[in-house]
Design a protein around this motif. Structure first.
Motif, short mmCIF file in Angstrom:
data_model
loop_
_atom_site.label_atom_id
_atom_site.label_comp_id
_atom_site.label_asym_id
_atom_site.label_seq_id
_atom_site.Cartn_x
_atom_site.Cartn_y
_atom_site.Cartn_z
N LEU A 1 21.87 42.39 35.04
CA LEU A 1 23.24 42.91 35.22
C LEU A 1 24.28 41.94 34.66
O LEU A 1 25.34 42.36 34.19
CB LEU A 1 23.51 43.16 36.70
N ALA A 2 23.98 40.63 34.71
CA ALA A 2 24.90 39.65 34.13
C ALA A 2 24.98 39.83 32.62
O ALA A 2 26.07 39.76 32.03
CB ALA A 2 24.45 38.24 34.48
N TRP B 1 34.79 46.83 48.64
CA TRP B 1 33.88 46.15 49.55
C TRP B 1 32.42 46.36 49.20
O TRP B 1 31.57 45.49 49.46
CB TRP B 1 34.15 46.60 50.99
N LYS B 2 32.10 47.51 48.59
CA LYS B 2 30.69 47.80 48.25
C LYS B 2 30.17 46.81 47.22
O LYS B 2 29.07 46.25 47.36
CB LYS B 2 30.56 49.23 47.72
N TYR B 3 30.96 46.59 46.17
CA TYR B 3 30.54 45.67 45.11
C TYR B 3 30.60 44.22 45.60
O TYR B 3 29.78 43.39 45.20
CB TYR B 3 31.41 45.86 43.87
N GLY C 1 30.88 43.74 35.77
CA GLY C 1 30.34 44.68 34.78
C GLY C 1 29.86 45.96 35.42
O GLY C 1 30.10 47.07 34.91
N LEU C 2 29.20 45.85 36.57
CA LEU C 2 28.68 47.03 37.27
C LEU C 2 29.84 47.91 37.75
O LEU C 2 29.78 49.15 37.64
CB LEU C 2 27.84 46.58 38.46
N ALA D 1 32.36 43.82 31.36
CA ALA D 1 33.42 43.21 32.19
C ALA D 1 34.74 43.13 31.43
O ALA D 1 34.77 43.14 30.20
CB ALA D 1 32.99 41.83 32.66
N TRP D 2 35.83 43.03 32.18
CA TRP D 2 37.13 42.84 31.55
C TRP D 2 37.13 41.53 30.77
O TRP D 2 36.53 40.53 31.18
CB TRP D 2 38.22 42.79 32.62
N LYS D 3 37.83 41.53 29.66
CA LYS D 3 37.84 40.34 28.80
C LYS D 3 38.43 39.12 29.49
O LYS D 3 38.07 37.99 29.17
CB LYS D 3 38.61 40.64 27.51
#
Length: 844
Positions: free
Chosen positions: A357-358, A119-121, A427-428, A365-367
């Protein structure tokens, strides 16, 4: 216990979204409403529709209020049995624009919960997405249908990912179907089309994962079938809307060309390329996603007024000849904005931290998310360039279905505004939680991306004035050095302020990530710092374009066409410049109201003061020759282009008389003048001569020169209509309107000989039925855009009624689709619960 705790956090997050939405829109607490240009125009154009609905408690699907008459499908018409639209209305229960902001936040929160299940992200990502500057710009402008559609981008994607990634087939089906239906119900096909271009990359990505044996073919086929079924049912729930619009669109400027001209080819579908590509984003302008005023921001930034005053002062001091003044005027476009578009209300700013961040997300990030999001982002950015990247634009216009139906390619950046926040939080999340990412790898990527981003900003700050220029080619060509230097300096100052802010925001984010990686900062605190800084960044930029000045007293928002000036109105305008147009148009509105009150018969008004084809003040009081709408009927638009671009003193009055423009409003806003048109043809008339035209070009050119009261121009393909239907002159014949409703007109006629009756009503081949003495008869098109019918000798009652069959057909398909959705959802839930029950029994 953990599940209940999570539900509490989700509920708290939703409350946070409501609080944020209300805090941004504080004037709603005092009862004020948004004053939106396009909604003001809507109120004028839809007045006849709304009055009919209020008076008769039913719907009219045709209105004569604008452009001589047109279907109401794109003017806010309502459909019986439209359950999905009622759901949409219930979801938008909060006052505007609080409703839009809340749903933007909440929709992305659902997507975040599906993707990272934290929920935080999800909360952080919701603020990234929900505060995207472009959304606030279109809300201020009144593009409510567009933002309403975008609200459902994220939850629709969430449903699809539930099926493909999470393998939650039943829940995924329910979410996908529901939000597909809501997406279509919001009624902005262009935005939906752009989203599905991006989703094509997701489909290809999943197919490649099957080929690479990272997922099973069986799962891919089941998932694809479920999503396809969801989309079909979601579309089916909107059958009335889609079927009516599909029928309508063929007859509009988005349908096939009729004329052969330098820019049009008869039979070719869609708009011409110039119209499609008019609002193309500049290549360099794309950096506005990262630095909002890289190219000056909007055409009217808050600093623009002060700059204009300074420019006027400088011109008065330095310009001594009319010739030089004329030269300077050729270069003027806007004070602040100097990009490639004709003008803009503001930049598609995504946020410095979000973009940073993007970029990191494309490494962390996962592929299974990384590559399709990257591909979709690149494609949409390239398509947004429009005329600045013609190889791709040409390909899509010529070969990709439906692409040529839409204009303003810059608006495709809404896809990036969805995908950048998504890849950013993925990613974060992995950066903070995934132990598979080594500290060495994270440190290297953070160093290269962070250092590269900060270095790029520094280069722009140091060398930007020389590299970017800060002036248009026209300004460089026509402005004297003193004026050009001033504008360049001022624009560079605007850029510099935002660039320094971007540097600081990115630096803060990079330091926070580094300290967290080194265990010197708690992850939760890091998320709070990133969230607060990003929120402050986007909030302050958004307030440039949607702020308290956009709100006005309810009486003005709901009644923008004031007919009386007063000290109160003058005081309100002085306090809020947004109301300036109301005060400026008071005298024109009063003139229109006076005409409508004195003459209550059915006719049209030609208003040449406010911009005939870009205003709906006239439509608010009476049927108008003009109007304001992006999807005009093709034939009417052809007549506008043929006759009203250059105002010929003979041909234009002839066309206006043909359209029964009984009154002309001329002069200026301060002292408008009413001129009765004594030569107006009236609602209907008999003609004694038929002039056949071999081509549409010949047909349209003839109507400006013929005596339309005596002669009708008919397309040669309609010659067969007159077989056994002679037309003979009769000086005593007459035909009069006896009843007018927008969707039903009645006439009585008398003649000694057979006649061709021509009506000053716009020809539309779908839904209109013609009756002579209550017997349905065929009718034809005459004078390029009007209706005509053969009337035998004698006394007759003629009636025309608009009863589009697609509405009734669509209603039943919509209801059946919604019923199917409920049945399948119910069965799926029952089946899942049964399996859980069986499992419990086996393990007991």
């Amino acid at each position: 216990m953990a599940k209940n705790k999570n539900l509490i956090y989700i509920a708290i997050s939703l409350v946070v979204f409501i609080v944020l939405a209300f805090l941004y829109s504080t004037p709603v607490f005092t009862g004020k409403q948004l004053f939106q240009h396009d909604i003001v125009q809507y109120r004028g154009g839809a007045k006849e529709l709304l009055d009919y609905r209020a008076n008769y408690e039913k719907e009219t699907y045709w209105s004569d209020s604008m452009f001589g008459g047109m279907p109401t499908y794109q003017m806010g018409s309502q459909f019986k049995g439209d359950i999905i639209k009622k759901i949409d209305s219930n979801l938008n229960f909060l006052p505007r624009p609080v409703n839009y902001l809340f749903l933007l936040f909440a929709g992305f929160f659902l997507l975040g919960m599906v993707v990272v299940r934290n929920w935080k992200y999800a909360l952080l990502g919701a603020t990234f997405f929900g505060l995207s500057t472009y959304f606030y710009i279109i809300i201020a402008a009144g593009h409510n249908g567009k933002v309403n559609t975008i609200e459902y981008f994220a939850p629709l994607l969430a449903g699809i990912l539930l099926v493909y990634i999470r393998k939650k087939y039943i829940v995924g089906f329910i979410v996908t179907t529901l939000f597909m239906g809501l997406q279509i119900a919001a009624n902005h096909p262009q935005m939906t089309y752009y989203l599905f271009l991006a989703l094509g990359f997701l489909f290809i990505s999943e197919l490649i994962r099957v080929i690479q044996k990272k997922t099973l073919m069986k799962h891919f086929l089941i998932s694809s079938a479920i999503i396809a079924a969801s989309c079909v049912i979601g579309v089916g729930m909107n059958s009335q809307r889609i079927m009516a619009n599909s029928e309508y669109i063929k007859e509009t400027v988005r349908g096939k060309q009729i004329l052969n001209t330098d820019s049009h080819t008869a039979g070719k579908s869609g708009m011409d390329k110039e119209s499609i590509l008019l609002w193309s984003y500049g290549k360099l302008e794309t950096l506005n996603l990262f630095i909002p005023r890289l190219m000056g921001g909007g055409s009217q930034e808050p600093e623009a007024k002060e700059m204009m005053n300074k420019v006027q002062e400088m011109v008065q001091e330095n310009v001594s000849s009319q010739e030089e003044m004329d030269r300077i005027s050729k270069g003027f476009a806007g004070m602040t904005y100097w990009g490639d578009q004709p003008g803009t209300s503001g930049p598609a700013y995504q946020g410095a931290i979000v973009c940073f961040l993007a970029l990191l997300g494309f490494f962390f990030a996962w592929k299974k998310y990384r590559y399709w999001i990257l591909g979709a982002s690149i494609l949409t950015i390239l398509l947004a360039w429009g005329s600045n990247f013609m190889p791709l634009s040409d390909f899509f216009i010529d070969f990709i279905p439906f692409y040529s139906k839409f204009r303003a390619p810059s608006s495709i950046l809404v896809v990036v505004e969805l995908l950048f926040p998504l890849i950013a939080i993925i990613g974060l999340y992995r950066f903070f939680t995934d132990e598979k990412l080594t500290e060495e790898y994270k440190k290297k990527i953070l160093f290269y991306v962070g250092g590269g981003t900060l270095g790029f900003i520094l280069i722009l700050l140091i060398f930007g004035k020389g590299l970017l220029g800060f002036a248009t080619d026209n300004e460089k060509l026509y402005f004297p050095p003193f004026l050009l230097d001033y504008l360049v300096d001022e624009r560079f100052k605007l850029f510099k302020i935002d660039a320094i802010k971007a540097f600081l925001y990115v630096a803060i984010a990079a330091v926070v990530l580094f300290l967290t990686m080194k265990k010197r900062l708690n992850q939760n605190i890091a998320l709070v710092i990133i969230g607060v800084v990003s929120l402050f960044d986007l909030w302050t930029v958004n307030k440039r374009y949607l702020n308290d000045e956009n709100y006005v007293d309810k009486v003005f928002a709901e009644n923008p066409f004031q007919t009386e000036s007063s000290d109160l109105l003058a005081e309100k305008v002085q306090a809020n410049p947004a109301l300036g147009s109301i005060l400026a148009n008071v005298n024109v509105n009063k003139t229109l109201e006076t005409i409508a009150e004195k003459d209550k018969t059915h006719y049209r008004i030609f208003n040449n003061i406010l911009g005939t084809f870009s205003e709906t003040n006239t439509s608010y009081f009476k049927s108008s020759i003009g109007g304001y709408h992006a999807v005009k009927l093709r034939r009417y638009d052809d007549v506008i282009n043929e006759y009203f671009q250059v105002m010929d003193s003979v041909k234009v009055p002839n066309v206006l008389s043909l359209l029964n423009a009984k009154y002309w409003v001329l002069g200026g806003p301060e002292k408008p003048q009413t001129m009765p048109n004594t030569k107006a043809n009236g609602n209907a008339w008999f003609v004694s001569d038929i002039q056949f035209a071999n081509t549409p070009n010949e047909e349209i050119k003839s109507i400006g020169v013929i005596n339309s009261k005596r002669t009708a121009v008919v397309a040669s393909e309609d010659k067969s209509y007159f077989t056994n239907k002679p037309v003979q002159a009769d000086s005593t014949a007459f035909i009069n309107l006896t009843k007018y409703q927008p969707n039903e007109l009645e006439f009585k006629s008398k003649s000694k000989t057979p006649q061709l009756a021509v009506f000053s009503e716009i020809y539309y081949p779908h839904g209109w039925k013609m009756f002579v003495d209550e017997k349905e008869v065929p009718y034809i098109k005459a004078d390029y855009l009007l209706r005509a019918v053969h009337v035998p000798a004698g006394n007759h009652h003629i009636r025309m009624v608009f009863e589009p069959e697609v509405i009734e057909k669509g209603k039943w398909i919509s209801l059946l689709s919604f019923g199917l959705f409920i049945a399948l959802s119910g069965f799926g839930i029952f089946w899942v619960n049964k399996k859980k029950g069986d499992l419990v029994k086996k393990t007991a």
